[in-house]
Design an enzyme around this catalytic site. Structure first.
Site, PDB file in Angstrom:
ATOM      1  N   SER A 216      -0.508  16.624 -12.585  1.00 23.15           N
ATOM      2  CA  SER A 216      -0.927  15.267 -12.221  1.00 23.15           C
ATOM      3  C   SER A 216      -1.097  15.080 -10.719  1.00 23.15           C
ATOM      4  O   SER A 216      -0.338  15.633  -9.915  1.00 23.15           O
ATOM      5  CB  SER A 216       0.142  14.292 -12.729  1.00 23.15           C
ATOM      6  OG  SER A 216      -0.021  13.029 -12.135  1.00 23.15           O
TER       7      SER A 216
ATOM      8  N   GLU B  55      -0.143  12.617  -9.328  1.00 25.96           N
ATOM      9  CA  GLU B  55       1.103  11.969  -8.917  1.00 25.96           C
ATOM     10  C   GLU B  55       1.972  12.961  -8.118  1.00 25.96           C
ATOM     11  O   GLU B  55       2.832  12.551  -7.334  1.00 25.96           O
ATOM     12  CB  GLU B  55       1.833  11.465 -10.165  1.00 25.96           C
ATOM     13  CG  GLU B  55       3.064  10.617  -9.945  1.00 25.96           C
ATOM     14  CD  GLU B  55       2.820   9.218  -9.369  1.00 25.96           C
ATOM     15  OE1 GLU B  55       1.671   8.743  -9.385  1.00 25.96           O
ATOM     16  OE2 GLU B  55       3.794   8.623  -8.888  1.00 25.96           O
TER      17      GLU B  55
ATOM     18  N   TYR C 164       8.992  10.996 -12.288  1.00 24.46           N
ATOM     19  CA  TYR C 164       7.875  11.575 -13.049  1.00 24.46           C
ATOM     20  C   TYR C 164       7.135  12.600 -12.194  1.00 24.46           C
ATOM     21  O   TYR C 164       6.860  13.727 -12.636  1.00 24.46           O
ATOM     22  CB  TYR C 164       6.914  10.463 -13.488  1.00 24.46           C
ATOM     23  CG  TYR C 164       5.594  10.964 -14.028  1.00 24.46           C
ATOM     24  CD1 TYR C 164       5.465  11.404 -15.339  1.00 24.46           C
ATOM     25  CD2 TYR C 164       4.453  11.006 -13.206  1.00 24.46           C
ATOM     26  CE1 TYR C 164       4.242  11.864 -15.830  1.00 24.46           C
ATOM     27  CE2 TYR C 164       3.231  11.460 -13.689  1.00 24.46           C
ATOM     28  CZ  TYR C 164       3.131  11.889 -14.999  1.00 24.46           C
ATOM     29  OH  TYR C 164       1.920  12.360 -15.469  1.00 24.46           O
TER      30      TYR C 164
HETATM   31  P1  NAP Z   1       0.177   9.384 -23.192  1.00 18.96           P
HETATM   32  O1  NAP Z   1      -0.935   8.557 -23.765  1.00 18.96           O
HETATM   33  O2  NAP Z   1       1.400   8.707 -22.678  1.00 18.96           O
HETATM   34  O3  NAP Z   1       0.605  10.438 -24.336  1.00 18.96           O
HETATM   35  C1  NAP Z   1       1.778  11.184 -24.216  1.00 18.96           C
HETATM   36  C2  NAP Z   1       1.965  11.999 -25.482  1.00 18.96           C
HETATM   37  O4  NAP Z   1       3.169  12.781 -25.361  1.00 18.96           O
HETATM   38  C3  NAP Z   1       2.128  11.167 -26.773  1.00 18.96           C
HETATM   39  O5  NAP Z   1       1.437  11.803 -27.807  1.00 18.96           O
HETATM   40  C4  NAP Z   1       3.629  11.240 -27.019  1.00 18.96           C
HETATM   41  O6  NAP Z   1       3.989  11.084 -28.375  1.00 18.96           O
HETATM   42  C5  NAP Z   1       3.919  12.663 -26.577  1.00 18.96           C
HETATM   43  N1  NAP Z   1       5.327  12.931 -26.309  1.00 18.96           N
HETATM   44  C6  NAP Z   1       6.159  12.268 -25.483  1.00 18.96           C
HETATM   45  N2  NAP Z   1       7.380  12.824 -25.489  1.00 18.96           N
HETATM   46  C7  NAP Z   1       7.317  13.881 -26.341  1.00 18.96           C
HETATM   47  C8  NAP Z   1       8.256  14.856 -26.770  1.00 18.96           C
HETATM   48  N3  NAP Z   1       9.514  14.862 -26.361  1.00 18.96           N
HETATM   49  N4  NAP Z   1       7.837  15.803 -27.637  1.00 18.96           N
HETATM   50  C9  NAP Z   1       6.574  15.797 -28.106  1.00 18.96           C
HETATM   51  N5  NAP Z   1       5.644  14.888 -27.759  1.00 18.96           N
HETATM   52  C10 NAP Z   1       6.024  13.946 -26.874  1.00 18.96           C
HETATM   53  O7  NAP Z   1      -0.373  10.299 -22.014  1.00 18.96           O
HETATM   54  P2  NAP Z   1      -1.887  10.673 -21.609  1.00 18.96           P
HETATM   55  O8  NAP Z   1      -2.402   9.631 -20.678  1.00 18.96           O
HETATM   56  O9  NAP Z   1      -2.644  11.047 -22.805  1.00 18.96           O
HETATM   57  O10 NAP Z   1      -1.634  11.959 -20.693  1.00 18.96           O
HETATM   58  C11 NAP Z   1      -1.574  13.255 -21.260  1.00 18.96           C
HETATM   59  C12 NAP Z   1      -0.840  14.176 -20.305  1.00 18.96           C
HETATM   60  O11 NAP Z   1      -1.533  14.228 -19.067  1.00 18.96           O
HETATM   61  C13 NAP Z   1       0.584  13.752 -19.963  1.00 18.96           C
HETATM   62  O12 NAP Z   1       1.337  14.921 -19.768  1.00 18.96           O
HETATM   63  C14 NAP Z   1       0.423  13.019 -18.651  1.00 18.96           C
HETATM   64  O13 NAP Z   1       1.635  13.050 -17.924  1.00 18.96           O
HETATM   65  C15 NAP Z   1      -0.669  13.839 -18.009  1.00 18.96           C
HETATM   66  N6  NAP Z   1      -1.526  13.162 -17.042  1.00 18.96           N
HETATM   67  C16 NAP Z   1      -2.147  12.008 -17.389  1.00 18.96           C
HETATM   68  C17 NAP Z   1      -3.012  11.398 -16.491  1.00 18.96           C
HETATM   69  C18 NAP Z   1      -3.738  10.123 -16.851  1.00 18.96           C
HETATM   70  O14 NAP Z   1      -4.268   9.488 -15.929  1.00 18.96           O
HETATM   71  N7  NAP Z   1      -3.825   9.759 -18.119  1.00 18.96           N
HETATM   72  C19 NAP Z   1      -3.243  11.996 -15.239  1.00 18.96           C
HETATM   73  C20 NAP Z   1      -2.603  13.193 -14.936  1.00 18.96           C
HETATM   74  C21 NAP Z   1      -1.761  13.775 -15.854  1.00 18.96           C
HETATM   75  P3  NAP Z   1       4.276   9.628 -29.038  1.00 18.96           P
HETATM   76  O15 NAP Z   1       2.931   9.073 -29.384  1.00 18.96           O
HETATM   77  O16 NAP Z   1       5.118   9.968 -30.202  1.00 18.96           O
HETATM   78  O17 NAP Z   1       4.969   8.804 -28.000  1.00 18.96           O
HETATM   79  O1  G4F Z   2      -1.616   2.601 -14.094  1.00 20.15           O
HETATM   80  P1  G4F Z   2      -0.389   3.084 -13.436  1.00 20.15           P
HETATM   81  O2  G4F Z   2       0.900   2.791 -14.110  1.00 20.15           O
HETATM   82  O3  G4F Z   2      -0.615   4.633 -13.197  1.00 20.15           O
HETATM   83  P2  G4F Z   2       0.044   5.701 -12.191  1.00 20.15           P
HETATM   84  O4  G4F Z   2       1.376   5.268 -11.733  1.00 20.15           O
HETATM   85  O5  G4F Z   2      -0.977   5.995 -11.148  1.00 20.15           O
HETATM   86  O6  G4F Z   2       0.242   6.949 -13.162  1.00 20.15           O
HETATM   87  C1  G4F Z   2      -0.801   7.371 -14.039  1.00 20.15           C
HETATM   88  O7  G4F Z   2      -1.616   8.299 -13.370  1.00 20.15           O
HETATM   89  C2  G4F Z   2      -0.959   9.524 -13.011  1.00 20.15           C
HETATM   90  C3  G4F Z   2      -1.995  10.393 -12.285  1.00 20.15           C
HETATM   91  O8  G4F Z   2      -1.934  10.129 -10.896  1.00 20.15           O
HETATM   92  C4  G4F Z   2      -0.469  10.188 -14.277  1.00 20.15           C
HETATM   93  F1  G4F Z   2       0.079  11.387 -13.986  1.00 20.15           F
HETATM   94  C5  G4F Z   2       0.527   9.288 -14.963  1.00 20.15           C
HETATM   95  O9  G4F Z   2       0.956   9.897 -16.178  1.00 20.15           O
HETATM   96  C6  G4F Z   2      -0.155   7.970 -15.294  1.00 20.15           C
HETATM   97  O10 G4F Z   2      -1.146   8.210 -16.257  1.00 20.15           O
HETATM   98  O11 G4F Z   2      -0.299   2.463 -11.957  1.00 20.15           O
HETATM   99  C7  G4F Z   2      -1.367   2.584 -11.037  1.00 20.15           C
HETATM  100  C8  G4F Z   2      -1.081   1.730  -9.807  1.00 20.15           C
HETATM  101  C9  G4F Z   2       0.315   1.931  -9.210  1.00 20.15           C
HETATM  102  O12 G4F Z   2       0.192   2.024  -7.815  1.00 20.15           O
HETATM  103  C10 G4F Z   2       1.071   0.671  -9.578  1.00 20.15           C
HETATM  104  O13 G4F Z   2       2.076   0.279  -8.637  1.00 20.15           O
HETATM  105  O14 G4F Z   2      -1.134   0.356 -10.194  1.00 20.15           O
HETATM  106  C11 G4F Z   2      -0.074  -0.335  -9.573  1.00 20.15           C
HETATM  107  N1  G4F Z   2       0.216  -1.533 -10.346  1.00 20.15           N
HETATM  108  C12 G4F Z   2       0.106  -2.819  -9.877  1.00 20.15           C
HETATM  109  N2  G4F Z   2       0.497  -3.671 -10.822  1.00 20.15           N
HETATM  110  C13 G4F Z   2       0.665  -1.598 -11.612  1.00 20.15           C
HETATM  111  C14 G4F Z   2       0.839  -2.948 -11.911  1.00 20.15           C
HETATM  112  N3  G4F Z   2       0.914  -0.615 -12.518  1.00 20.15           N
HETATM  113  C15 G4F Z   2       1.340  -0.996 -13.749  1.00 20.15           C
HETATM  114  N4  G4F Z   2       1.555  -0.031 -14.669  1.00 20.15           N
HETATM  115  N5  G4F Z   2       1.541  -2.313 -14.080  1.00 20.15           N
HETATM  116  C16 G4F Z   2       1.309  -3.327 -13.202  1.00 20.15           C
HETATM  117  O15 G4F Z   2       1.503  -4.500 -13.515  1.00 20.15           O
END
Ligand code: NAP
Ligand code: G4F
Length: 324
Positions: A124, A126, A148
């Site tokens: 990520s 992050e 995280y």
């Molecule tokens: P998400 O919607 O939160 O999905 C997370 C998945 O992980 C869900 O299927 C969840 O299952 C499963 N999970 C959680 N704990 C588990 C465990 N102990 N054993 C097995 N499965 C488990 O996340 P996403 O946005 O699709 O992201 C996918 C991956 O990319 C994650 O690793 C995230 O950290 C990473 N990532 C995401 C972003 C982004 O912007 N979306 C960016 C960079 C990296 P349940 O449905 O049962 O909860």
């Molecule tokens: O949407 P966010 O919660 O995503 P964040 O923290 O960037 O993390 C996501 O992206 C990562 C990749 O860089 C992934 F690895 C991670 O798993 C996840 O998918 O927050 C985005 C920004 C933050 O700066 C937060 O402080 O939005 C700001 N924010 C402002 N108000 C808020 C809010 N975030 C959330 N969730 N809720 C609010 O009300």
């Protein structure tokens, strides 16, 4: 022979898009699901009859070994994680167990059962946290700002380490934020588009958010899962940044989302201390040149298209739910 992929996190946003994409490529798809008291197949119900769901948990190595032995996948995509940054502050040890150590459990299971398996780790942006370079690329040093982010740095380096130590075909995709109508409601983009739709339909009259000045490089999840697959089709395993190269503030996201339905966000958005983080990531913007040159990957959806798509999807969803 038909390729077989195991996806952990298949019930999540990315897992559902990746499963769709791999089915289109002719793969047999196995999705690992963890036990829950209620069914949470909302994102995969439309493909459920074309995939195999099998129980397992990143907390339990025996379950991972059993899955690999039973299904013998050729590719494993590790998308499972406790992925919400805010929750990682209140549950840091749990986040470390799943998001960090879970990667080692899966890599060990691969090493034990079949070291020929190709492995993708969901790293990520992050990890860049308090950024030391703009834009961020594969060589930018990490400075995580949340439990995280720290756990993801561990997951990233253990992937690199198992590649170098045991010659595994293990890749780490450093993906910047990617969103979609399937994004969890707690993440800011979906919280905004769902809130906009509620307000537009008269179901709410305000939207409470935290830091509006944070800037993110937001792309479309459907575009990003293709990059995961491309990484595992190369001759050599490697790490890649996946990003759009553009950054926008949360405030700008609000402006476009509310503007799309003819509203001014300043009339509805209320800033609320509860949604601020103990440590913030102020600015993320990625340089995906390596992915463009080596994988031939590039994003296909603009920021404006993404925001509008999400608002439209939430309007449709709420109209159905409330029979409007
Ligand atoms: P998400 O919607 O939160 O999905 C997370 C998945 O992980 C869900 O299927 C969840 O299952 C499963 N999970 C959680 N704990 C588990 C465990 N102990 N054993 C097995 N499965 C488990 O996340 P996403 O946005 O699709 O992201 C996918 C991956 O990319 C994650 O690793 C995230 O950290 C990473 N990532 C995401 C972003 C982004 O912007 N979306 C960016 C960079 C990296 P349940 O449905 O049962 O909860
Ligand atoms: O949407 P966010 O919660 O995503 P964040 O923290 O960037 O993390 C996501 O992206 C990562 C990749 O860089 C992934 F690895 C991670 O798993 C996840 O998918 O927050 C985005 C920004 C933050 O700066 C937060 O402080 O939005 C700001 N924010 C402002 N108000 C808020 C809010 N975030 C959330 N969730 N809720 C609010 O009300």
């Amino acid at each position: 022979m038909k390729k077989r992929a195991l996806i952990t996190g298949i019930t999540g946003q990315d897992g559902s898009y990746l499963a769709e994409f791999l089915l289109e490529q002719g793969y047999e798809v196995i999705g690992m699901i963890r036990r829950s008291s209620t069914v949470n197949f909302e994102r995969i119900k439309h493909i459920q009859d074309r995939i195999t769901l099998a129980p397992g948990d990143l907390m339990d190595e025996v379950s991972l070994i059993g899955l690999l032995r039973e299904y013998r996948p050729t590719e494993v995509y590790n998308l499972a994680a406790q992925s919400f940054v805010q929750t990682s502050f209140s549950q840091p040890v749990f986040t470390g167990e799943v998001t960090g150590l879970g990667v080692t459990r899966l890599l060990d299971a691969i090493r034990i059962v079949d070291p020929e398996i190709r492995f993708y780790q969901a790293s990520s942006s992050e990890m860049f946290g308090k950024v030391v370079e703009v834009p961020q690329r594969e060589t930018t040093p990490f400075y995580p700002r949340s439990p995280y982010g720290v756990a993801k740095v561990y997951g990233h380096w253990i992937t690199v380490n198992y590649r170098e130590s045991y010659n595994l075909f293990a890749c780490s995709g450093i993906l910047f934020n990617h969103e979609s109508p399937r994004r969890g409601l707690e993440f800011v983009t979906r919280k905004i588009t769902h809130g906009v739709a509620q307000i537009k339909l008269g179901l709410a009259n305000e939207l409470r958010l935290g830091n509006l000045e944070a800037q993110r490089d937001w792309g479309y999840a459907r575009d990003y899962v293709k990059a995961m697959w491309l990484m595992l089709q190369q001759d050599q395993p490697d790490d890649y940044v996946i990003a759009t190269g553009q950054t926008h503030s949360v405030r700008r996201f609000c402006e476009i989302a509310f503007g799309h339905v003819g509203l001014d966000y300043r009339d509805y958005v209320v800033q609320d201390e509860r949604f601020y983080r103990p440590a913030e990531v102020d600015l993320l913007v990625g340089d995906a040149s390596k992915a463009r040159e080596k994988l031939g990957w590039q994003p296909e959806t603009s920021f404006e298209e993404l925001v509008q798509m999400m608002v439209e999807a939430d309007l449709k969803l709420l109209k159905q739910e409330h029979r409007l």
